[in-house]
Design a protein around this motif. Structure first.
Motif, mmCIF file in Angstrom:
data_model
loop_
_atom_site.group_PDB
_atom_site.id
_atom_site.type_symbol
_atom_site.label_atom_id
_atom_site.label_comp_id
_atom_site.label_asym_id
_atom_site.label_seq_id
_atom_site.Cartn_x
_atom_site.Cartn_y
_atom_site.Cartn_z
ATOM 1 N N PRO A 1 18.139 39.727 -98.142
ATOM 2 C CA PRO A 1 18.030 39.282 -99.541
ATOM 3 C C PRO A 1 18.164 40.446 -100.512
ATOM 4 N N GLY A 2 19.050 40.291 -101.473
ATOM 5 C CA GLY A 2 19.231 41.314 -102.492
ATOM 6 C C GLY A 2 20.000 42.539 -102.057
ATOM 7 N N LYS A 3 20.549 42.496 -100.855
ATOM 8 C CA LYS A 3 21.274 43.665 -100.348
ATOM 9 C C LYS A 3 22.701 43.296 -99.980
ATOM 10 N N ALA A 4 23.514 44.328 -99.855
ATOM 11 C CA ALA A 4 24.896 44.114 -99.448
ATOM 12 C C ALA A 4 24.966 43.794 -97.964
ATOM 13 N N ARG A 5 26.032 43.118 -97.592
ATOM 14 C CA ARG A 5 26.248 42.836 -96.175
ATOM 15 C C ARG A 5 26.520 44.147 -95.457
ATOM 16 N N GLU A 6 25.932 44.324 -94.278
ATOM 17 C CA GLU A 6 26.109 45.561 -93.533
ATOM 18 C C GLU A 6 26.555 45.280 -92.110
ATOM 19 N N TRP A 7 27.407 46.167 -91.643
ATOM 20 C CA TRP A 7 27.856 46.094 -90.250
ATOM 21 C C TRP A 7 26.760 46.567 -89.326
ATOM 22 N N ILE A 8 26.592 45.874 -88.195
ATOM 23 C CA ILE A 8 25.599 46.323 -87.245
ATOM 24 C C ILE A 8 26.182 46.568 -85.856
ATOM 25 N N SER A 9 27.262 45.902 -85.507
ATOM 26 C CA SER A 9 27.809 46.104 -84.175
ATOM 27 C C SER A 9 29.181 45.452 -84.078
ATOM 28 N N ASN A 10 29.977 45.933 -83.132
ATOM 29 C CA ASN A 10 31.210 45.221 -82.794
ATOM 30 C C ASN A 10 31.597 45.499 -81.351
ATOM 31 N N ILE A 11 32.427 44.634 -80.831
ATOM 32 C CA ILE A 11 32.916 44.762 -79.464
ATOM 33 C C ILE A 11 34.352 44.277 -79.427
ATOM 34 N N ARG A 12 35.156 45.007 -78.696
ATOM 35 C CA ARG A 12 36.503 44.530 -78.412
ATOM 36 C C ARG A 12 36.399 43.837 -77.081
ATOM 37 N N VAL A 13 36.648 42.537 -77.033
ATOM 38 C CA VAL A 13 36.278 41.778 -75.831
ATOM 39 C C VAL A 13 37.080 42.198 -74.609
ATOM 40 N N SER A 14 38.286 42.700 -74.794
ATOM 41 C CA SER A 14 39.065 43.160 -73.642
ATOM 42 C C SER A 14 38.550 44.480 -73.094
ATOM 43 N N GLU A 15 37.812 45.213 -73.906
ATOM 44 C CA GLU A 15 37.266 46.513 -73.496
ATOM 45 C C GLU A 15 35.831 46.376 -72.999
ATOM 46 N N GLY A 16 35.030 45.596 -73.708
ATOM 47 C CA GLY A 16 33.662 45.337 -73.282
ATOM 48 C C GLY A 16 32.634 46.338 -73.742
ATOM 49 N N LYS A 17 33.042 47.342 -74.493
ATOM 50 C CA LYS A 17 32.095 48.356 -74.936
ATOM 51 C C LYS A 17 31.619 48.016 -76.337
ATOM 52 N N GLY A 18 30.323 48.134 -76.554
ATOM 53 C CA GLY A 18 29.756 47.837 -77.856
ATOM 54 C C GLY A 18 29.550 49.085 -78.682
ATOM 55 N N TYR A 19 29.624 48.917 -79.985
ATOM 56 C CA TYR A 19 29.388 49.995 -80.934
ATOM 57 C C TYR A 19 28.324 49.514 -81.911
ATOM 58 N N TYR A 20 27.446 50.432 -82.342
ATOM 59 C CA TYR A 20 26.273 50.022 -83.080
ATOM 60 C C TYR A 20 26.006 50.901 -84.292
ATOM 61 N N ALA A 21 25.415 50.272 -85.297
ATOM 62 C CA ALA A 21 24.883 51.036 -86.407
ATOM 63 C C ALA A 21 23.586 51.698 -85.964
ATOM 64 N N GLU A 22 23.256 52.817 -86.604
ATOM 65 C CA GLU A 22 22.052 53.539 -86.226
ATOM 66 C C GLU A 22 20.789 52.693 -86.349
ATOM 67 N N ALA A 23 20.776 51.802 -87.301
ATOM 68 C CA ALA A 23 19.570 51.003 -87.554
ATOM 69 C C ALA A 23 19.201 50.087 -86.392
ATOM 70 N N VAL A 24 20.175 49.783 -85.545
ATOM 71 C CA VAL A 24 19.909 48.840 -84.445
ATOM 72 C C VAL A 24 20.150 49.438 -83.071
ATOM 73 N N LYS A 25 20.652 50.654 -83.028
ATOM 74 C CA LYS A 25 20.973 51.279 -81.748
ATOM 75 C C LYS A 25 19.727 51.395 -80.892
ATOM 76 N N GLY A 26 19.848 50.988 -79.644
ATOM 77 C CA GLY A 26 18.714 51.028 -78.723
ATOM 78 C C GLY A 26 17.876 49.765 -78.732
ATOM 79 N N ARG A 27 18.072 48.906 -79.736
ATOM 80 C CA ARG A 27 17.318 47.650 -79.805
ATOM 81 C C ARG A 27 18.226 46.432 -79.657
ATOM 82 N N PHE A 28 19.430 46.528 -80.144
ATOM 83 C CA PHE A 28 20.372 45.410 -80.072
ATOM 84 C C PHE A 28 21.448 45.724 -79.033
ATOM 85 N N THR A 29 21.904 44.669 -78.369
ATOM 86 C CA THR A 29 22.987 44.816 -77.407
ATOM 87 C C THR A 29 24.022 43.731 -77.648
ATOM 88 N N ILE A 30 25.263 44.141 -77.772
ATOM 89 C CA ILE A 30 26.365 43.197 -77.924
ATOM 90 C C ILE A 30 27.072 43.065 -76.584
#
Length: 127
Positions: free
Chosen positions: A41-70
């Motif tokens: 609420p009241g904030k801009a949309r922020e990226w948190i993670s992405n995955i290229r499904v053919s590759e399978g490797k996830g990339y993360y924003a610092e705010a969620v690294k170690g807690r979220f898994t894609i």
């Protein structure tokens, strides 16, 4: 026509877990990227993670690294975002987004790079 359908989300206490799903239909191949964004609420949309499904490797924003898994289940055309150790500051509407991009593009942080969006799902973390 590409469609992304989200599921999951809800209310959880701090320290708890939730899993979000994003099911894709209509991509021309199995080589596409799914990203997750959130908007508090009241904030801009922020990226948190992405995955290229053919590759399978996830990339993360610092705010969620170690807690979220894609991850992706290519047989189900579904990308998951497992969110553990949730904090009140994780409260937001979460969106998945999709794009078909050149193979050298693996980290996709900006909204403009995505062509397709899910409907959004609300995650509320209580303290």
């Amino acid at each position: 026509e590409v469609q992304l359908v989200q599921s999951g989300g809800g209310l959880v206490q701090a320290g708890g877990s939730l899993r979000l799903s994003c099911t894709a239909a209509g991509f021309s191949s199995d080589d596409y990227t799914i990203g997750w964004f959130r908007q508090a609420p009241g904030k801009a949309r922020e990226w948190i993670s992405n995955i290229r499904v053919s590759e399978g490797k996830g990339y993360y924003a610092e705010a969620v690294k170690g807690r979220f898994t894609i991850s992706s289940d290519n047989a189900k055309n579904t990308v998951y975002l497992q969110m553990n150790y949730l904090k009140p500051e994780d409260t937001a509407v979460y969106y998945c987004a999709g794009a078909e991009l050149p193979q050298f593009i693996v980290v996709v942080r900006t909204e403009i790079e995505y062509d397709y969006w899910g409907q959004g799902t609300r995650v509320t973390v209580s303290s």
